[in-house]
Design a protein around this motif. Sequence first.
Motif, PDB file in Angstrom:
ATOM      1  N   ARG A 106     -38.346 -20.385 -39.949  1.00  0.00           N
ATOM      2  CA  ARG A 106     -36.948 -20.555 -40.355  1.00  0.00           C
ATOM      3  C   ARG A 106     -36.790 -20.543 -41.875  1.00  0.00           C
ATOM      4  O   ARG A 106     -35.854 -19.958 -42.396  1.00  0.00           O
ATOM      5  N   PHE A 107     -37.668 -21.222 -42.584  1.00  0.00           N
ATOM      6  CA  PHE A 107     -37.625 -21.251 -44.044  1.00  0.00           C
ATOM      7  C   PHE A 107     -38.969 -20.799 -44.579  1.00  0.00           C
ATOM      8  O   PHE A 107     -40.015 -21.227 -44.075  1.00  0.00           O
ATOM      9  N   ASN A 108     -38.953 -19.944 -45.606  1.00  0.00           N
ATOM     10  CA  ASN A 108     -40.216 -19.529 -46.191  1.00  0.00           C
ATOM     11  C   ASN A 108     -40.738 -20.596 -47.153  1.00  0.00           C
ATOM     12  O   ASN A 108     -40.042 -21.569 -47.451  1.00  0.00           O
ATOM     13  N   ALA A 109     -41.960 -20.410 -47.633  1.00  0.00           N
ATOM     14  CA  ALA A 109     -42.591 -21.447 -48.474  1.00  0.00           C
ATOM     15  C   ALA A 109     -41.831 -21.659 -49.770  1.00  0.00           C
ATOM     16  O   ALA A 109     -41.783 -22.783 -50.283  1.00  0.00           O
ATOM     17  N   GLY A 110     -41.221 -20.617 -50.323  1.00  0.00           N
ATOM     18  CA  GLY A 110     -40.424 -20.777 -51.539  1.00  0.00           C
ATOM     19  C   GLY A 110     -39.223 -21.655 -51.295  1.00  0.00           C
ATOM     20  O   GLY A 110     -38.884 -22.533 -52.100  1.00  0.00           O
ATOM     21  N   GLU A 111     -38.542 -21.440 -50.167  1.00  0.00           N
ATOM     22  CA  GLU A 111     -37.401 -22.280 -49.817  1.00  0.00           C
ATOM     23  C   GLU A 111     -37.846 -23.715 -49.560  1.00  0.00           C
ATOM     24  O   GLU A 111     -37.142 -24.672 -49.916  1.00  0.00           O
ATOM     25  N   LYS A 112     -39.012 -23.872 -48.963  1.00  0.00           N
ATOM     26  CA  LYS A 112     -39.536 -25.223 -48.714  1.00  0.00           C
ATOM     27  C   LYS A 112     -39.849 -25.941 -50.019  1.00  0.00           C
ATOM     28  O   LYS A 112     -39.569 -27.136 -50.150  1.00  0.00           O
ATOM     29  N   LEU A 113     -40.398 -25.227 -50.994  1.00  0.00           N
ATOM     30  CA  LEU A 113     -40.660 -25.853 -52.297  1.00  0.00           C
ATOM     31  C   LEU A 113     -39.353 -26.233 -52.980  1.00  0.00           C
ATOM     32  O   LEU A 113     -39.254 -27.295 -53.593  1.00  0.00           O
ATOM     33  N   TRP A 114     -38.362 -25.377 -52.900  1.00  0.00           N
ATOM     34  CA  TRP A 114     -37.063 -25.666 -53.504  1.00  0.00           C
ATOM     35  C   TRP A 114     -36.416 -26.868 -52.820  1.00  0.00           C
ATOM     36  O   TRP A 114     -35.800 -27.704 -53.451  1.00  0.00           O
ATOM     37  N   PHE A 115     -36.599 -26.963 -51.501  1.00  0.00           N
ATOM     38  CA  PHE A 115     -36.064 -28.078 -50.727  1.00  0.00           C
ATOM     39  C   PHE A 115     -36.654 -29.383 -51.233  1.00  0.00           C
ATOM     40  O   PHE A 115     -35.993 -30.369 -51.408  1.00  0.00           O
ATOM     41  N   SER A 163     -48.936 -14.544 -51.954  1.00  0.00           N
ATOM     42  CA  SER A 163     -48.389 -13.187 -52.106  1.00  0.00           C
ATOM     43  C   SER A 163     -47.029 -13.200 -52.790  1.00  0.00           C
ATOM     44  O   SER A 163     -46.385 -12.168 -52.896  1.00  0.00           O
ATOM     45  N   LEU A 164     -46.609 -14.405 -53.258  1.00  0.00           N
ATOM     46  CA  LEU A 164     -45.285 -14.582 -53.865  1.00  0.00           C
ATOM     47  C   LEU A 164     -44.185 -14.030 -52.970  1.00  0.00           C
ATOM     48  O   LEU A 164     -43.242 -13.397 -53.419  1.00  0.00           O
ATOM     49  N   GLY A 165     -44.342 -14.268 -51.703  1.00  0.00           N
ATOM     50  CA  GLY A 165     -43.343 -13.820 -50.732  1.00  0.00           C
ATOM     51  C   GLY A 165     -43.319 -12.321 -50.553  1.00  0.00           C
ATOM     52  O   GLY A 165     -42.334 -11.777 -50.070  1.00  0.00           O
ATOM     53  N   GLY A 166     -44.397 -11.644 -50.962  1.00  0.00           N
ATOM     54  CA  GLY A 166     -44.440 -10.191 -50.859  1.00  0.00           C
ATOM     55  C   GLY A 166     -43.662  -9.502 -51.958  1.00  0.00           C
ATOM     56  O   GLY A 166     -43.418  -8.308 -51.912  1.00  0.00           O
ATOM     57  N   MET A 167     -43.298 -10.243 -52.995  1.00  0.00           N
ATOM     58  CA  MET A 167     -42.442  -9.708 -54.051  1.00  0.00           C
ATOM     59  C   MET A 167     -43.091  -8.564 -54.828  1.00  0.00           C
ATOM     60  O   MET A 167     -42.420  -7.643 -55.268  1.00  0.00           O
ATOM     61  N   PHE A 168     -44.395  -8.630 -54.999  1.00  0.00           N
ATOM     62  CA  PHE A 168     -45.070  -7.614 -55.801  1.00  0.00           C
ATOM     63  C   PHE A 168     -45.933  -6.700 -54.932  1.00  0.00           C
ATOM     64  O   PHE A 168     -46.883  -6.101 -55.403  1.00  0.00           O
ATOM     65  N   ALA A 169     -45.602  -6.603 -53.653  1.00  0.00           N
ATOM     66  CA  ALA A 169     -46.447  -5.856 -52.723  1.00  0.00           C
ATOM     67  C   ALA A 169     -45.799  -4.539 -52.303  1.00  0.00           C
ATOM     68  O   ALA A 169     -45.530  -4.321 -51.145  1.00  0.00           O
ATOM     69  N   GLY A 170     -45.524  -3.674 -53.224  1.00  0.00           N
ATOM     70  CA  GLY A 170     -45.018  -2.349 -52.892  1.00  0.00           C
ATOM     71  C   GLY A 170     -43.517  -2.287 -52.752  1.00  0.00           C
ATOM     72  O   GLY A 170     -42.797  -3.221 -53.042  1.00  0.00           O
ATOM     73  N   GLU A 171     -43.060  -1.125 -52.257  1.00  0.00           N
ATOM     74  CA  GLU A 171     -41.627  -0.842 -52.197  1.00  0.00           C
ATOM     75  C   GLU A 171     -40.868  -1.808 -51.294  1.00  0.00           C
ATOM     76  O   GLU A 171     -39.807  -2.281 -51.632  1.00  0.00           O
ATOM     77  N   PHE A 203     -35.922 -10.010 -64.712  1.00  0.00           N
ATOM     78  CA  PHE A 203     -36.697  -9.719 -63.506  1.00  0.00           C
ATOM     79  C   PHE A 203     -35.958  -8.711 -62.624  1.00  0.00           C
ATOM     80  O   PHE A 203     -36.559  -7.772 -62.096  1.00  0.00           O
ATOM     81  N   PHE A 204     -34.660  -8.887 -62.471  1.00  0.00           N
ATOM     82  CA  PHE A 204     -33.888  -7.957 -61.652  1.00  0.00           C
ATOM     83  C   PHE A 204     -33.915  -6.552 -62.257  1.00  0.00           C
ATOM     84  O   PHE A 204     -34.074  -5.565 -61.534  1.00  0.00           O
ATOM     85  N   LEU A 205     -33.767  -6.449 -63.573  1.00  0.00           N
ATOM     86  CA  LEU A 205     -33.805  -5.139 -64.213  1.00  0.00           C
ATOM     87  C   LEU A 205     -35.184  -4.497 -64.061  1.00  0.00           C
ATOM     88  O   LEU A 205     -35.298  -3.280 -63.913  1.00  0.00           O
ATOM     89  N   TRP A 206     -36.228  -5.315 -64.086  1.00  0.00           N
ATOM     90  CA  TRP A 206     -37.590  -4.794 -63.956  1.00  0.00           C
ATOM     91  C   TRP A 206     -37.884  -4.397 -62.511  1.00  0.00           C
ATOM     92  O   TRP A 206     -38.394  -3.327 -62.244  1.00  0.00           O
ATOM     93  N   ARG A 207     -37.531  -5.270 -61.551  1.00  0.00           N
ATOM     94  CA  ARG A 207     -37.886  -5.056 -60.144  1.00  0.00           C
ATOM     95  C   ARG A 207     -36.850  -4.227 -59.410  1.00  0.00           C
ATOM     96  O   ARG A 207     -37.170  -3.448 -58.532  1.00  0.00           O
ATOM     97  N   GLY A 208     -35.578  -4.425 -59.737  1.00  0.00           N
ATOM     98  CA  GLY A 208     -34.514  -3.706 -59.048  1.00  0.00           C
ATOM     99  C   GLY A 208     -34.247  -4.293 -57.676  1.00  0.00           C
ATOM    100  O   GLY A 208     -34.836  -5.298 -57.276  1.00  0.00           O
TER     101      GLY A 208
END
Length: 170
Positions: free
Chosen positions: A161-170, A144-152, A37-42
Motif C-alpha cells: 500500500r505504501f512504499n518505503a519512501g512514503e513510510k519514511l515520510w510518515f 534502488s531509490l524506488g527505481g528512480m535511477f533504473a532506466g526509462e 531534479f525534475f529538469l534533469w530527470r523529466g
Amino acid sequence: GVLIQRTGQKWRLFRNGVITVWGGWLMVLVPSVILGFFLWRGMIPLKEAPTGRKIERFTPTERYVHWTMAISFVTLGVSGIVMLWGKHFLLPILGHQLFGWLTYLLKNLHNLVGPLFTVSIIVAFVMWVRDNLPRQGDLKWLLSLGGMFAGEHGGEVPSHRFNAGEKLWF
C-alpha cells in the motif's frame, strides 16, 4: 515586576536570527533542488497507455482526514510565513496599517487552525500506522531509490500500500 524575561528575549533573538535566515534559505533551496531534479530527470513515462480503470486506494474517511490535514497545514504554513517574513516583504508593500490587520487576522487563524491540524495528524497516524510498518522488500525499495535511477520506466519494486519512501515520510 519583570518587563522582558530572559528566555523570551533569547527566543526572539533566535527566531529573528537563525530561524529567519536559515529558514529563508531553505524556502529557496528546497524548491530549487526539486525543480533541478525534475529538469534533469523529466517526467517518467508509463509503460503502457492508461486503461481508464481506477482503483480506490483510500476510503472517503481517509481522504477527508488527509484533506483536513493538508488544508490546515497550508493555512498554518502561509500564516506562519507571513508572521515570520512578512515584515521584510509585505510591510513595505502593504504599509503598517494593512499589514497589521493582515498579521492580526492570520495570527488568530493560525491559533484556531493549529488544534485542528494536531487532531488530524493524530487521526491520520492511528489510521495509517499499521500500513506504514516496515515490511519485507522495503530495504530493496530504498536501495534502488524506488527505481528512480533504473532506466526509462524505472525498476519497479513491489511496495504494497505504501512504499518505503512514503513510510519514511510518515
